[in-house]
Design a protein around this motif. Structure first.
Motif, PDB file in Angstrom:
ATOM      1  N   HIS A  25       2.997   4.473  -1.102  1.00 58.73           N
ATOM      2  CA  HIS A  25       3.472   5.339  -1.477  1.00 58.73           C
ATOM      3  C   HIS A  25       4.946   6.082  -1.215  1.00 58.73           C
ATOM      4  O   HIS A  25       5.942   5.833  -2.311  1.00 58.73           O
ATOM      5  CB  HIS A  25       2.757   5.983  -2.168  1.00 58.73           C
ATOM      6  CG  HIS A  25       3.614   7.541  -3.291  1.00 58.73           C
ATOM      7  ND1 HIS A  25       3.458   6.996  -4.441  1.00 58.73           N
ATOM      8  CD2 HIS A  25       3.969   8.583  -3.319  1.00 58.73           C
ATOM      9  CE1 HIS A  25       4.040   8.010  -4.903  1.00 58.73           C
ATOM     10  NE2 HIS A  25       4.783   8.990  -4.106  1.00 58.73           N
ATOM     11  N   THR A  26       5.165   6.377  -0.979  1.00 60.92           N
ATOM     12  CA  THR A  26       6.110   6.976  -0.399  1.00 60.92           C
ATOM     13  C   THR A  26       7.022   5.936   1.422  1.00 60.92           C
ATOM     14  O   THR A  26       6.754   5.904   2.455  1.00 60.92           O
ATOM     15  CB  THR A  26       6.621   8.661   0.163  1.00 60.92           C
ATOM     16  OG1 THR A  26       6.030   8.571  -0.546  1.00 60.92           O
ATOM     17  CG2 THR A  26       7.928   8.768   1.000  1.00 60.92           C
ATOM     18  N   ARG A  77       7.575   3.825  -7.121  1.00 59.69           N
ATOM     19  CA  ARG A  77       7.560   4.355  -5.437  1.00 59.69           C
ATOM     20  C   ARG A  77       8.363   5.052  -5.399  1.00 59.69           C
ATOM     21  O   ARG A  77      10.011   5.439  -5.565  1.00 59.69           O
ATOM     22  CB  ARG A  77       7.574   3.040  -4.240  1.00 59.69           C
ATOM     23  CG  ARG A  77       6.623   1.982  -4.608  1.00 59.69           C
ATOM     24  CD  ARG A  77       5.026   2.320  -4.332  1.00 59.69           C
ATOM     25  NE  ARG A  77       4.410   0.850  -4.393  1.00 59.69           N
ATOM     26  CZ  ARG A  77       4.180   0.278  -4.082  1.00 59.69           C
ATOM     27  NH1 ARG A  77       5.105   0.538  -2.845  1.00 59.69           N
ATOM     28  NH2 ARG A  77       3.450  -0.963  -4.402  1.00 59.69           N
ATOM     29  N   GLN A  78       8.662   6.124  -4.050  1.00 65.70           N
ATOM     30  CA  GLN A  78       8.986   7.070  -3.973  1.00 65.70           C
ATOM     31  C   GLN A  78      10.295   6.352  -2.349  1.00 65.70           C
ATOM     32  O   GLN A  78       9.087   5.931  -1.914  1.00 65.70           O
ATOM     33  CB  GLN A  78       8.289   8.645  -3.184  1.00 65.70           C
ATOM     34  CG  GLN A  78       9.067   9.223  -2.913  1.00 65.70           C
ATOM     35  CD  GLN A  78       8.389  10.702  -2.628  1.00 65.70           C
ATOM     36  OE1 GLN A  78       7.333  11.007  -1.827  1.00 65.70           O
ATOM     37  NE2 GLN A  78       9.144  12.002  -3.086  1.00 65.70           N
ATOM     38  N   ASP A 125       4.507   7.143   4.267  1.00 63.48           N
ATOM     39  CA  ASP A 125       4.052   6.329   4.568  1.00 63.48           C
ATOM     40  C   ASP A 125       4.192   5.021   5.684  1.00 63.48           C
ATOM     41  O   ASP A 125       3.964   3.946   6.163  1.00 63.48           O
ATOM     42  CB  ASP A 125       3.229   5.825   3.593  1.00 63.48           C
ATOM     43  CG  ASP A 125       2.644   6.580   2.474  1.00 63.48           C
ATOM     44  OD1 ASP A 125       1.960   7.232   3.063  1.00 63.48           O
ATOM     45  OD2 ASP A 125       2.508   6.321   1.125  1.00 63.48           O
ATOM     46  N   ARG A 133       1.053  -1.158   0.219  1.00 64.48           N
ATOM     47  CA  ARG A 133      -0.393  -0.528  -0.229  1.00 64.48           C
ATOM     48  C   ARG A 133       0.998   0.818   0.120  1.00 64.48           C
ATOM     49  O   ARG A 133      -0.052   2.216  -0.633  1.00 64.48           O
ATOM     50  CB  ARG A 133      -0.963   0.090   1.288  1.00 64.48           C
ATOM     51  CG  ARG A 133      -2.318  -1.186   1.150  1.00 64.48           C
ATOM     52  CD  ARG A 133      -2.858  -0.522   2.496  1.00 64.48           C
ATOM     53  NE  ARG A 133      -3.718  -1.546   2.802  1.00 64.48           N
ATOM     54  CZ  ARG A 133      -4.265  -1.929   3.537  1.00 64.48           C
ATOM     55  NH1 ARG A 133      -4.144  -1.272   5.214  1.00 64.48           N
ATOM     56  NH2 ARG A 133      -5.873  -2.501   3.682  1.00 64.48           N
ATOM     57  N   ARG A 157       9.472  -0.438  -9.060  1.00 63.39           N
ATOM     58  CA  ARG A 157       7.461  -0.484  -8.753  1.00 63.39           C
ATOM     59  C   ARG A 157       6.635   1.400  -8.260  1.00 63.39           C
ATOM     60  O   ARG A 157       5.919   1.456  -8.679  1.00 63.39           O
ATOM     61  CB  ARG A 157       7.059  -0.942  -7.295  1.00 63.39           C
ATOM     62  CG  ARG A 157       7.394  -2.222  -7.211  1.00 63.39           C
ATOM     63  CD  ARG A 157       6.838  -2.970  -5.615  1.00 63.39           C
ATOM     64  NE  ARG A 157       7.595  -4.269  -5.900  1.00 63.39           N
ATOM     65  CZ  ARG A 157       6.533  -5.252  -5.825  1.00 63.39           C
ATOM     66  NH1 ARG A 157       5.279  -4.730  -4.561  1.00 63.39           N
ATOM     67  NH2 ARG A 157       6.538  -6.407  -5.365  1.00 63.39           N
TER      68      ARG A 157
END
Length: 196
Positions: free
Chosen positions: A44-45, A70-71, A122, A42, A68
């Protein structure tokens, strides 16, 4: 029960006896377990440590996150302020240089414009010296990650550790933060009070 300092020393001495091949193999098993976690899927960062010495390797995890889309953020240790600065990276080969204690950190010349706030994170992937079955954690004694975790209680927090770093119960202090999960090459420990 050993003192926290003695316990750290004993466990880290055991970890330091792992061979590079053992570290690589166990780290890959830990990475594969991490990829299955809902918090990882789930997020993102993701803020992750960059492994040093005998820590669980994070290089493949960083590469996987970037692939993927993502950050990815990693720490710069601000020793005078006793804090971790959160800085995004996109190219580990070029973005990271030896910093505090020789640990790879983002380049100072780009850190300012790539820094993000704790609230942007996150999921945090943490290192540590010793963990327990309640997902308690002992760091390395500086309190850097405990202070950071206290700033972002809502972010997911997962420690990556070798099985030899897990004990039944740590003598935690009030300032020691509890994690959501501890992932080793053999198991995933979850804290029911924190897991969402």
């Amino acid at each position: 029960m050993d003192s926290p300092k003695q316990l750290r020393q004993e466990i880290l001495a055991k970890r330091d006896r792992l061979t590079p091949r053992q570290i690589e193999g166990k780290s890959r098993q830990i990475k594969n377990r991490l990829l299955e976690q809902i918090e990882f899927k789930r997020a993102h960062t993701v803020f992750t440590y960059v492994n040093f010495r005998s820590e669980v390797s994070t290089r493949e995890i960083i590469d996987e996150l970037l692939q993927r889309g993502r950050q990815v953020a990693v720490p710069i240790t601000r020793v005078k302020e006793k804090r971790l600065e959160i800085v995004t990276i996109s190219d580990p080969e070029n973005d990271l240089v030896p910093g505090y204690y020789g640990i790879l950190e983002p380049r100072e010349d780009t850190a300012g414009q790539q820094a993000i706030t704790p609230a942007d994170v996150d999921l945090i992937l943490l290192p540590g010296s010793v963990f327990d079955k309640r997902c308690g954690r002992f760091g390395y004694g500086g309190g850097y990650y405990d202070r950071l975790l206290a700033q972002i209680p809502a972010a997911g927090r997962i420690a990556l550790a070798f099985e030899l770093q897990v004990v039944d119960r740590l003598p935690l202090q009030d300032h020691d933060e509890i994690l959501d999960k501890v992932i080793t090459e053999k198991q995933t420990l979850s804290n029911p009070l924190r897991t969402r």
